[in-house]
Enzyme design. Structure first.
Site, short mmCIF file in Angstrom:
data_model
loop_
_atom_site.label_atom_id
_atom_site.label_comp_id
_atom_site.label_asym_id
_atom_site.label_seq_id
_atom_site.Cartn_x
_atom_site.Cartn_y
_atom_site.Cartn_z
CE LYS A 259 -3.99 -1.73 2.64
NZ LYS A 259 -5.02 -1.51 1.61
NE ARG A 333 -11.15 -9.25 -2.24
CZ ARG A 333 -11.47 -8.30 -3.13
NH1 ARG A 333 -11.68 -8.61 -4.39
NH2 ARG A 333 -11.57 -7.04 -2.75
N1 BES Z 1 -8.19 -3.48 4.22
C1 BES Z 1 -8.30 -3.06 2.88
C2 BES Z 1 -9.55 -2.24 2.59
C3 BES Z 1 -9.66 -0.89 3.21
C4 BES Z 1 -9.34 0.23 2.49
C5 BES Z 1 -10.16 -0.73 4.48
C6 BES Z 1 -9.48 1.47 3.05
C7 BES Z 1 -10.30 0.52 5.05
C8 BES Z 1 -9.97 1.62 4.33
C9 BES Z 1 -8.36 -4.27 1.94
O1 BES Z 1 -7.66 -5.39 2.35
C10 BES Z 1 -7.77 -3.84 0.64
O2 BES Z 1 -6.62 -3.52 0.61
N2 BES Z 1 -8.59 -3.84 -0.40
C11 BES Z 1 -8.17 -3.42 -1.68
C12 BES Z 1 -8.77 -4.35 -2.70
C13 BES Z 1 -8.21 -4.15 -4.08
C14 BES Z 1 -6.76 -4.60 -4.15
C15 BES Z 1 -9.06 -4.91 -5.06
C16 BES Z 1 -8.65 -2.00 -1.90
O3 BES Z 1 -9.76 -1.66 -1.50
O4 BES Z 1 -7.88 -1.20 -2.46
ZN ZN Z 2 -5.61 -5.28 1.73
#
Ligand code: BES
Ligand code: ZN
Ligand code: ZN
Length: 490
Positions: A259, A333
């Site tokens: 991230k 997921r």
């Molecule tokens: N934990 C994150 C989602 C999230 C994002 C929670 C912002 C709280 C605030 C999740 O594991 C994630 O990283 N999701 C990705 C999915 C993507 C790679 C398809 C996302 O939302 O960017």
């Molecule tokens: Zn994630």
């Protein structure tokens, strides 16, 4: 301090307000007239030593327009008042909560809202930790004879708020303190406290049982994943259980698909779904409904270590389906896939999962509404009804079968994010729904509802009734759901 809520469109003061106004030499009517108070939602006006009243102070709290008043608003008013009082060092407040709600619901809102309002997140400050000022809350009846009902509501409000605050404190813990192992220990402690059975599957048992989708997420971390299972047996018949399944990522760095560092610290809240499940189990353990409930938390830490999974890897989940990992940041997921299949393996016939799953859900619904997705609209209806009862905003998003094409993989049963070769546009379409379509592969035929709390698990606004930080979203909805299903079964 006497606290009274007053509506913006109060056409004429009700009897009780008239009495108060007359006794206090017209404080209320006067402050309306001179514009110091308008009744706008969560506005406050405080009066020192009001003449004619036995209270040391009087606090008027704006209740907004009458038509919009409901349980959630009542909780916000109580939270606003309690936070205000807390700062001033006052020890005792008396609520006169007015409005179109039963006495039981008014009583509940006063205690629930106040206790949620005064929790602060300063645990790790070594200086200036706010001393707890508020020590007692008195509920004033607005009609004679409603004391019993007010009290019944107050008891429920206390139980609900304490469990929600328990979840909020868990979410507030940083990931160096709350590792998956520590989260499992906390789960065991909770289960013991309320006389529930508990099992924790550590890395060895996860391997034996082939919960590879959970295992693969934790591979990059020295902290091993843990699957926590709490069993509440409220019905003596071996009747099917409802499973509450929570995403328990104690930290999500994204893994190899790392991230952006900006805001990454908030990813300690990626176990808010798991915390909500534990909070709800606490209420269930306390109120003892006649129903069997499984509380499952899939805990792991997603880091880019030497052993980490990589884009392109293929993993065989607990239910035998294969997943092509395209993005290691879509890890929630994966852990839920196995947790949901495992819930069925343990006999769950109805499932609700909660997860901080997608940034897309935040884009779609913002930070006030939880996204709801399902393979059974009737079951989703129950969850939505429970959310309304609990005063939490949730909204249904579609899961039409066409969305499933977006996770078609060339080499496995599915990809874990949108397959760009299948998507039509350059952007990631329908990210929250795609997450749900993935999970649906693991719910298979079982009634299942997915709650995406990515936006709602954390409050980042300066609002008068709640601290910045974890909200404990989901705790009260899940508890209300279980209580109502138990009632139906009875
Ligand atoms: N934990 C994150 C989602 C999230 C994002 C929670 C912002 C709280 C605030 C999740 O594991 C994630 O990283 N999701 C990705 C999915 C993507 C790679 C398809 C996302 O939302 O960017
Ligand atoms: Zn994630
Ligand atoms: Zn995550």
């Amino acid at each position: 301090m006497l606290v009274v809520n007053i509506f913006q469109d109060e056409d004429k003061l009700s009897d009780e307000l008239m009495r108060l106004d007359a006794k206090s030499n017209g404080i209320i009517s006067g402050s309306f007239r001179d514009g110091t108070f308008s009744g706008k939602l969560c506005e406050v006006a405080s009066f020192h030593r009001p003449v004619g009243l036995s209270a040391n102070r009087l606090l008027l709290v704006g209740a907004g327009v009458k038509h919009d008043f409901n349980f959630e608003v009542a909780c916000q008013l109580a939270g606003t008042a309690a936070r205000h009082v807390h700062k001033t060092g006052i020890r005792e407040i008396a609520f006169l909560m007015r409005g179109e709600l039963s006495a039981e619901r008014r009583g509940q809102s006063c205690i629930e809202g106040a206790l949620l309002g005064i929790l602060d997140m300063g645990k790790y400050k070594t200086r200036d930790s706010a001393k707890l000022a508020l020590q007692s809350i008195v509920l004033l009846p607005s009609r004679t004879g409603e004391e019993k009902e007010l009290e019944r509501g107050a008891v429920r409000g206390r139980i609900y708020a304490e469990a929600t605050n328990y979840a909020r404190e868990l979410v507030n813990e940083p990931s160096n303190i709350l590792t998956p192992t520590r989260l499992a220990e906390r789960t065991v402690a909770l289960a013991k406290e309320f006389g529930m059975q508990v099992d924790v599957l550590g890395p060895e048992q996860l391997k034996q049982n082939e919960l590879n989708a959970l295992l693969c997420v934790g591979k990059g971390s020295h902290e091993p994943p843990q699957l926590c299972v709490v069993r509440y047996q409220g019905s003596d018949t071996q009747s099917a259980a409802v499973a509450l399944v929570g995403k328990g990522l104690t930290f999500d760095s994204g893994g190899i698909s790392l991230k952006d560092p900006d805001g990454m610290q908030y990813m300690k809240d990626d176990m808010a779904g798991g915390a909500a499940v534990l909070g709800a189990m606490r209420i269930i353990g306390e109120l003892k409904p006649k129903i069997n409930v499984l509380g499952i938390v899939a805990a792991a830490e997603n880091l880019p270590g030497g052993g980490a999974q990589k884009p392109g890897d293929v993993v065989k989940a607990f239910n035998g389906k294969t997943i092509e990992i395209v993005n290691t940041d879509a890890e929630g997921r994966l852990v839920l896939a196995d947790a949901i299949s495992y819930a069925q393996h343990l006999g769950a016939t109805r499932i609700v999962d909660l997860a901080t799953l997608t940034g897309s859900c935040v884009i779609a619904l913002g930070d006030i509404t939880t996204g709801v997705m399902t393979n059974d609209e009737k079951w989703a209806g129950k969850v939505l009804e429970a959310a309304r009862d609990a005063g939490e905003k949730m909204w249904l998003l579609p899961t039409f079968s066409e969305y499933r094409e977006l996770i078609e993989s060339e080499i496995a049963d599915m990809t874990n994010i949108v397959n760009r070769k299948v998507a039509h546009s350059g952007v990631n379409p329908a990210g929250a729904i795609v997450g749900a379509m993935f999970l649906m592969e693991f719910a298979e035929g079982t009634s299942w509802v997915h709650l995406d709390i990515a936006g709602t698990a954390w409050n980042s606004r300066r609002i008068p009734y709640l601290a910045i930080g974890p909200t404990g979203v989901g705790v009260r909805t899940l508890a209300s759901l279980i209580l109502s299903v138990a009632k139906e079964n009875a």
